[in-house]
Design an enzyme around this catalytic site. Structure first.
Site, PDB file in Angstrom:
ATOM      1  N   LYS A 195       0.715  -1.110  -0.051  1.00 22.49           N
ATOM      2  CA  LYS A 195       0.237   0.066   0.041  1.00 22.49           C
ATOM      3  C   LYS A 195       0.949   1.230   0.080  1.00 22.49           C
ATOM      4  O   LYS A 195       1.888   0.996   0.584  1.00 22.49           O
ATOM      5  CB  LYS A 195      -0.867   0.070   1.253  1.00 22.49           C
ATOM      6  CG  LYS A 195      -0.299  -0.301   2.643  1.00 22.49           C
ATOM      7  CD  LYS A 195       0.783   0.498   3.286  1.00 22.49           C
ATOM      8  CE  LYS A 195       0.342   2.084   3.211  1.00 22.49           C
ATOM      9  NZ  LYS A 195       1.616   2.648   4.201  1.00 22.49           N
ATOM     10  N   TYR A 238      -5.119   3.410   5.798  1.00 20.22           N
ATOM     11  CA  TYR A 238      -5.497   2.772   6.936  1.00 20.22           C
ATOM     12  C   TYR A 238      -6.858   3.665   7.416  1.00 20.22           C
ATOM     13  O   TYR A 238      -7.761   2.874   7.756  1.00 20.22           O
ATOM     14  CB  TYR A 238      -4.658   2.548   8.081  1.00 20.22           C
ATOM     15  CG  TYR A 238      -3.562   1.783   7.927  1.00 20.22           C
ATOM     16  CD1 TYR A 238      -3.557   0.481   7.449  1.00 20.22           C
ATOM     17  CD2 TYR A 238      -2.119   2.313   7.588  1.00 20.22           C
ATOM     18  CE1 TYR A 238      -2.722  -0.339   7.304  1.00 20.22           C
ATOM     19  CE2 TYR A 238      -1.021   1.660   7.301  1.00 20.22           C
ATOM     20  CZ  TYR A 238      -1.125   0.459   7.247  1.00 20.22           C
ATOM     21  OH  TYR A 238      -0.327  -0.508   6.695  1.00 20.22           O
TER      22      TYR A 238
HETATM   23  P1  NAD Z   1      12.364   1.403   3.233  1.00 20.72           P
HETATM   24  O1  NAD Z   1      12.659   2.947   3.095  1.00 20.72           O
HETATM   25  O2  NAD Z   1      12.550   1.022   4.368  1.00 20.72           O
HETATM   26  O3  NAD Z   1      12.568   0.598   2.163  1.00 20.72           O
HETATM   27  C1  NAD Z   1      12.649   1.083   0.721  1.00 20.72           C
HETATM   28  C2  NAD Z   1      13.481   0.025  -0.184  1.00 20.72           C
HETATM   29  O4  NAD Z   1      13.222   0.559  -1.524  1.00 20.72           O
HETATM   30  C3  NAD Z   1      14.767   0.114   0.290  1.00 20.72           C
HETATM   31  O5  NAD Z   1      15.234  -1.192   0.133  1.00 20.72           O
HETATM   32  C4  NAD Z   1      15.624   0.946  -0.844  1.00 20.72           C
HETATM   33  O6  NAD Z   1      16.981   0.606  -1.212  1.00 20.72           O
HETATM   34  C5  NAD Z   1      14.600   0.721  -2.114  1.00 20.72           C
HETATM   35  N1  NAD Z   1      14.654   1.791  -3.067  1.00 20.72           N
HETATM   36  C6  NAD Z   1      14.790   1.412  -4.425  1.00 20.72           C
HETATM   37  N2  NAD Z   1      14.673   2.616  -5.033  1.00 20.72           N
HETATM   38  C7  NAD Z   1      14.611   3.580  -4.157  1.00 20.72           C
HETATM   39  C8  NAD Z   1      14.772   5.090  -4.135  1.00 20.72           C
HETATM   40  N3  NAD Z   1      14.852   5.771  -5.165  1.00 20.72           N
HETATM   41  N4  NAD Z   1      14.757   5.693  -2.946  1.00 20.72           N
HETATM   42  C9  NAD Z   1      14.388   5.322  -1.808  1.00 20.72           C
HETATM   43  N5  NAD Z   1      14.522   3.566  -1.522  1.00 20.72           N
HETATM   44  C10 NAD Z   1      14.535   2.989  -2.739  1.00 20.72           C
HETATM   45  O7  NAD Z   1      10.670   1.501   3.019  1.00 20.72           O
HETATM   46  P2  NAD Z   1       9.635   0.351   3.609  1.00 20.72           P
HETATM   47  O8  NAD Z   1       9.103   0.902   5.040  1.00 20.72           O
HETATM   48  O9  NAD Z   1      10.290  -0.766   3.731  1.00 20.72           O
HETATM   49  O10 NAD Z   1       8.327   0.685   2.784  1.00 20.72           O
HETATM   50  C11 NAD Z   1       8.150   0.054   1.634  1.00 20.72           C
HETATM   51  C12 NAD Z   1       6.870  -0.062   0.994  1.00 20.72           C
HETATM   52  O11 NAD Z   1       6.049  -1.013   1.879  1.00 20.72           O
HETATM   53  C13 NAD Z   1       6.136   1.142   1.004  1.00 20.72           C
HETATM   54  O12 NAD Z   1       5.106   1.280  -0.128  1.00 20.72           O
HETATM   55  C14 NAD Z   1       5.311   1.171   1.986  1.00 20.72           C
HETATM   56  O13 NAD Z   1       4.016   1.949   2.079  1.00 20.72           O
HETATM   57  C15 NAD Z   1       4.983  -0.266   2.582  1.00 20.72           C
HETATM   58  N6  NAD Z   1       4.940  -0.479   3.745  1.00 20.72           N
HETATM   59  C16 NAD Z   1       3.902  -1.168   4.326  1.00 20.72           C
HETATM   60  C17 NAD Z   1       3.668  -1.590   5.632  1.00 20.72           C
HETATM   61  C18 NAD Z   1       2.294  -2.113   5.905  1.00 20.72           C
HETATM   62  O14 NAD Z   1       2.241  -2.369   7.104  1.00 20.72           O
HETATM   63  N7  NAD Z   1       1.481  -2.747   5.015  1.00 20.72           N
HETATM   64  C19 NAD Z   1       4.426  -1.303   6.371  1.00 20.72           C
HETATM   65  C20 NAD Z   1       5.843  -0.530   6.084  1.00 20.72           C
HETATM   66  C21 NAD Z   1       5.762  -0.260   4.613  1.00 20.72           C
END
Ligand code: NAD
Length: 379
Positions: free
Chosen positions: A138, A224
């Site tokens: 999401k 949410y």
């Molecule tokens: P994060 O910043 O921790 O990780 C992002 C990942 O994308 C990293 O591995 C990074 O290297 C990679 N990436 C590739 N290109 C990038 C760029 N241009 N800039 C930044 N990062 C880049 O983020 P996250 O918290 O893991 O979130 C990732 C996705 O998951 C999002 O869409 C977020 O909304 C979703 N999410 C959902 C939940 C849930 O409960 N369903 C919880 C957290 C995150």
């Protein structure tokens, strides 16, 4: 016979020695052949950031119907660490450039897109074209047009599409949906929904960069609160009006800080939602003609907590929401069980997000919403 663990199994697969194990190890009689024959699906995580690292990969060690088969990463240093920790064979590790080769890998059935929001559509579509089922985090994309493109690509490729909306597999949320369906507290008249946290970290993070996130609190936590308003009433809204508040413009240069929105439903029920990157809030309150119920917290990783106007505390055993969610999607693919969080659900929420931004742009004007009955409700 002693069951083998997943790591050992993956290492045997890498050495080509798993054939005998497949014949003898019933729990993992899975990783070859068509999806129909499998009892477990191989999932590849795309994007190894915090959600993949601390939630999804650990949850995949406990899932019954799927397992961590591969990774797709843009950061070469992560390859070795993940391969070692989870026993992922070299052949199941991809980067953003060679990702298309995943089409030739029968060990991977599902691609789970866990990248910054603006990258969801690209990778979901590439995964579908490679013939893989798709789970998309999401928000589904950063526009309704992107959601349509993902849905179309999955339809054309004949693959299944699910959203990473973990709460639909979680027992407190399922109880809420049941209360609404059974009218346990009468006809619903009001939902209050809050999903927010205070952001103080690196101002250059992608969540505060509109190009990568598509928007601020609304895109991140707002979905949410939108979801709570919808499963709290059991209906899609017919209109929304919204307001934006800004108190830290130096930090939130590019994205929304706080948004509140009010929904009207066909029954006359109303809902009020708040989402923010400036304060902490995590609850839903539902009032019906003969009582109320409440979840607080309502949308974190759990355990959630709930109580009702009958004086009862809701109590359910805690399990990883991500484990339940991925198993539910796998059961949808493997056994035709209902898809609890469909692509249409992700698109519906993005239609509401766009209507909220449009209302704010027009000074809070009420925007009509016109959904087909039941549109976006999962199974
Ligand atoms: P994060 O910043 O921790 O990780 C992002 C990942 O994308 C990293 O591995 C990074 O290297 C990679 N990436 C590739 N290109 C990038 C760029 N241009 N800039 C930044 N990062 C880049 O983020 P996250 O918290 O893991 O979130 C990732 C996705 O998951 C999002 O869409 C977020 O909304 C979703 N999410 C959902 C939940 C849930 O409960 N369903 C919880 C957290 C995150």
């Amino acid at each position: 016979m002693k069951p083998i663990d997943r790591r050992t199994f993956n290492q045997m697969m890498a050495k080509g020695s798993a054939g005998a194990a497949i014949l003898s190890a019933a729990p993992f009689a899975c990783a070859m052949g068509s999806t129909q024959e499998k009892q477990k699906l191989g999932i590849a995580l795309v994007g190894l950031g915090s959600y993949s690292t601390y939630q999804l990969a650990p949850a995949l060690q406990d899932t019954q119907h799927c397992y961590l088969a591969g990774i797709v990463t843009g950061t070469p240093e992560k390859e070795k660490a993940w391969a070692t920790k989870y026993g992922i064979p070299k052949g199941n590790i991809y980067n953003y450039d060679n990702f298309e080769n995943i089409a030739n890998n029968d060990a991977i059935d599902v691609v789970y897109v866990v990248l910054p929001n603006s990258m969801h559509a690209e990778f979901a579509i590439r995964a579908a074209k490679a013939g893989k089922h798709v789970i998309c985090e999401k928000p589904m994309g950063i526009s309704v047009a992107e959601c349509d493109a993902i849905i179309d690509a999955c339809k054309k490729a004949g693959v299944k599409l699910g959203m990473g909306y973990r709460l639909h597999s979680e027992p407190y949320t399922q109880q809420v949906k049941q209360f609404v369906k059974d009218k346990t507290f009468g006809d619903i008249q009001y939902v209050g929904a809050e999903a927010a946290y205070r952001s103080t970290g690196n101002p250059d993070q992608w969540r505060l960069n509109k190009k990568l996130s598509g928007g601020g609190a609304l895109m991140n936590m707002g979905v949410y609160a939108i979801q709570s308003a919808i499963y709290g009433t059991g209906k899609n809204p017919i209109s929304v009006s919204a307001q934006e508040f800004s108190t830290r413009p130096d930090y939130f240069k590019d994205t929304d800080e706080t948004i509140m929105a009010q929904f009207e439903f066909p029954s006359g029920a109303v809902a009020n939602m708040s989402t923010s990157h400036n304060f902490n809030a995590n609850s839903m309150y539902v009032s019906g003609t003969s009582g109320w119920f409440q979840l607080q917290p309502a949308n974190n990783y759990g355990p959630l907590r709930g109580r009702t106007s009958r004086g009862e505390e809701l109590k359910f055993p805690h399990e990883s929401q991500q484990k339940l969610q991925m198993d539910d999607f796998a059961k949808h693919v493997l056994f035709g069980e209902p898809n609890k969080a469909t692509g249409e659900m992700g698109k519906r929420d993005m239609m509401i997000v766009e209507a909220i931004y449009a209302s704010i742009a027009k000074g809070g004007q009420t925007m009509g919403l016109d959904f087909e009955p039941g549109f976006g409700f999962g199974g």
